[in-house]
Design an enzyme around this catalytic site. Structure first.
Site, PDB file in Angstrom:
ATOM      1  N   ASN A   9       2.589  -6.474  -2.411  1.00 20.06           N
ATOM      2  CA  ASN A   9       1.985  -6.429  -1.080  1.00 20.06           C
ATOM      3  C   ASN A   9       2.312  -7.755  -0.387  1.00 20.06           C
ATOM      4  OD1 ASN A   9       0.422  -6.201   1.181  1.00 20.06           O
ATOM      5  ND2 ASN A   9      -1.551  -6.279   0.125  1.00 20.06           N
ATOM      6  N   LYS A  11       1.956  -8.479   2.648  1.00 18.71           N
ATOM      7  CA  LYS A  11       1.050  -8.779   3.768  1.00 18.71           C
ATOM      8  C   LYS A  11       1.880  -9.216   4.997  1.00 18.71           C
ATOM      9  CE  LYS A  11      -2.404  -9.753   0.335  1.00 18.71           C
ATOM     10  NZ  LYS A  11      -3.637 -10.404  -0.056  1.00 18.71           N
ATOM     11  N   HIS A 104      -7.019  -1.403   2.361  1.00 19.50           N
ATOM     12  CA  HIS A 104      -6.944  -2.722   1.716  1.00 19.50           C
ATOM     13  C   HIS A 104      -8.127  -3.560   2.224  1.00 19.50           C
ATOM     14  CE1 HIS A 104      -5.710  -6.824   0.892  1.00 19.50           C
ATOM     15  NE2 HIS A 104      -4.974  -6.319  -0.080  1.00 19.50           N
ATOM     16  N   GLU A 106      -8.401  -6.431   3.326  1.00 12.76           N
ATOM     17  CA  GLU A 106      -8.170  -7.158   4.587  1.00 12.76           C
ATOM     18  C   GLU A 106      -8.264  -6.213   5.788  1.00 12.76           C
ATOM     19  OE1 GLU A 106      -4.562  -9.035   3.270  1.00 12.76           O
ATOM     20  OE2 GLU A 106      -5.772 -10.096   1.798  1.00 12.76           O
ATOM     21  N   GLU A 174      -9.349  -3.554  -6.376  1.00 18.23           N
ATOM     22  CA  GLU A 174      -9.121  -4.959  -6.037  1.00 18.23           C
ATOM     23  C   GLU A 174     -10.462  -5.616  -5.723  1.00 18.23           C
ATOM     24  OE1 GLU A 174      -4.924  -5.784  -4.544  1.00 18.23           O
ATOM     25  OE2 GLU A 174      -5.976  -4.935  -2.838  1.00 18.23           O
ATOM     26  N   GLY A 180      -6.399 -13.339  -3.638  1.00 14.95           N
ATOM     27  CA  GLY A 180      -5.922 -14.590  -3.045  1.00 14.95           C
ATOM     28  C   GLY A 180      -6.718 -15.818  -3.463  1.00 14.95           C
ATOM     29  N   SER A 220      -5.142 -11.681  -7.622  1.00 13.92           N
ATOM     30  CA  SER A 220      -4.632 -12.856  -8.352  1.00 13.92           C
ATOM     31  C   SER A 220      -3.863 -12.495  -9.623  1.00 13.92           C
ATOM     32  CB  SER A 220      -5.772 -13.834  -8.656  1.00 13.92           C
ATOM     33  OG  SER A 220      -6.310 -14.335  -7.451  1.00 13.92           O
TER      34      SER A 220
HETATM   35  P1  PGA Z   1      -3.290 -11.531  -4.464  1.00 16.17           P
HETATM   36  O1  PGA Z   1      -3.417 -10.307  -3.424  1.00 16.17           O
HETATM   37  O2  PGA Z   1      -2.427 -11.067  -5.598  1.00 16.17           O
HETATM   38  O3  PGA Z   1      -2.691 -12.644  -3.679  1.00 16.17           O
HETATM   39  O4  PGA Z   1      -4.692 -11.833  -4.935  1.00 16.17           O
HETATM   40  C1  PGA Z   1      -3.579  -8.989  -3.863  1.00 16.17           C
HETATM   41  C2  PGA Z   1      -3.769  -8.056  -2.707  1.00 16.17           C
HETATM   42  O5  PGA Z   1      -4.380  -8.422  -1.715  1.00 16.17           O
HETATM   43  O6  PGA Z   1      -3.278  -6.902  -2.734  1.00 16.17           O
END
Ligand code: PGA
Length: 259
Positions: A9, A11, A104, A106, A174, A180, A220
């Site tokens: 992903n 983003k 997601h 976000e 998630e 993140g 992460s």
């Molecule tokens: P991350 O993001 O691996 O940076 O924690 C995962 C995601 O948001 O899909």
């Protein structure tokens, strides 16, 4: 049988040219044959050149046609119409997308997406021949209050309310507190939620769908923690953010599953 999926992903990262460069770098690192499915989720404008690049790759490495795909991070549920700034799943389908992320965290927290809107996206993805990847997960506050499963159940119920049981779907668990932050869920902690999601699918959709649905973990994921997570029986892949931006770390995660 469900497949192990490793998804990047990106983003709002990588220009279209940077996306192509990433693929160039990743390609020689991919084992042949590849034992997992790889999915790239570029930005919308990065998707057309990436789709074209994959077509070229499939010609020279036909074995990757079954295991190297792309998807969209978001799309609208209507086929077309007056929706300024949106992208339809019909467009994605025409360009050759295979997956679309829905809900997601976000999108939920920054863009207010929830409930029936997500259910419509899941349903449209399925009718357009795309596989929706429905993302669910609790915040730290919800986990600390012991509400993780209640929240995930609400998200599953709402997101799958209009889904067809005959068409494929994938789920990504998630935990918001792990996205993140560098704070990954303990493998056993993640496994427990995955097992619970599978049991929920079995109760609501039956044993066949529950055992065939891939449930990915995201939050992460890194080359350091991927192997142990991948050994858990109900973790069927990863949705990777930060560690998917560099081809070597993403490749290490892809190959963490072993054979
Ligand atoms: P991350 O993001 O691996 O940076 O924690 C995962 C995601 O948001 O899909």
């Amino acid at each position: 049988m469900r497949t192990f999926l490793v998804a990047a992903n990106w983003k709002m990262n990588k220009t279209p040219a940077e996306g192509l460069q990433f693929v160039e770098e990743l390609l020689p690192q991919l084992q042949n044959p590849l034992h997992v499915q790889v999915i790239l989720f570029p930005t919308i404008l990065g998707s057309a050149p990436l789709a074209q690049k994959l077509q070229e790759i499939w010609k020279t490495r036909p074995e990757l046609k079954k295991s190297f795909h792309w998807g969209a991070q978001n799309a609208h549920y209507e086929k077309n119409g007056a929706f300024t700034g949106e992208t339809s799943m019909a467009v994605l389908q025409e360009l050759g997308a295979k997956y679309v992320l829905v809900g997601h965290s976000e999108r939920r927290t920054l863009f207010g997406e929830e409930g029936d809107l997500l259910a419509k996206k899941v349903a449209t993805a399925q009718t357009q021949g795309l596989t929706p990847m429905l993302c669910v997960g609790e915040t730290l506050e919800q986990r600390d209050k012991g509400q993780a499963k209640i929240i995930i159940e609400q998200q599953l119920k709402a997101g799958l309310a209009r889904a067809q049981t005959q068409a494929p779907i994938t789920i990504a668990y998630e935990p918001v507190w792990a996205i993140g932050t560098g704070r990954v869920a303990e493998p056993q902690q993640a496994e427990e939620v995955h097992q619970w999601i599978r049991a929920w699918l079995q109760e609501n959709w039956g044993v066949e769908i529950s055992s065939n649905t891939s449930i990915l973990y995201g939050g992460s994921v890194s080359p350091q923690n991927a192997r142990e997570l991948s050994q858990k029986p109900n973790i069927d892949g990863f949705l990777v953010g930060g560690a998917s931006l560099k081809s070597d770390s993403f490749s290490a995660i892809i190959h963490s599953k072993g054979v």
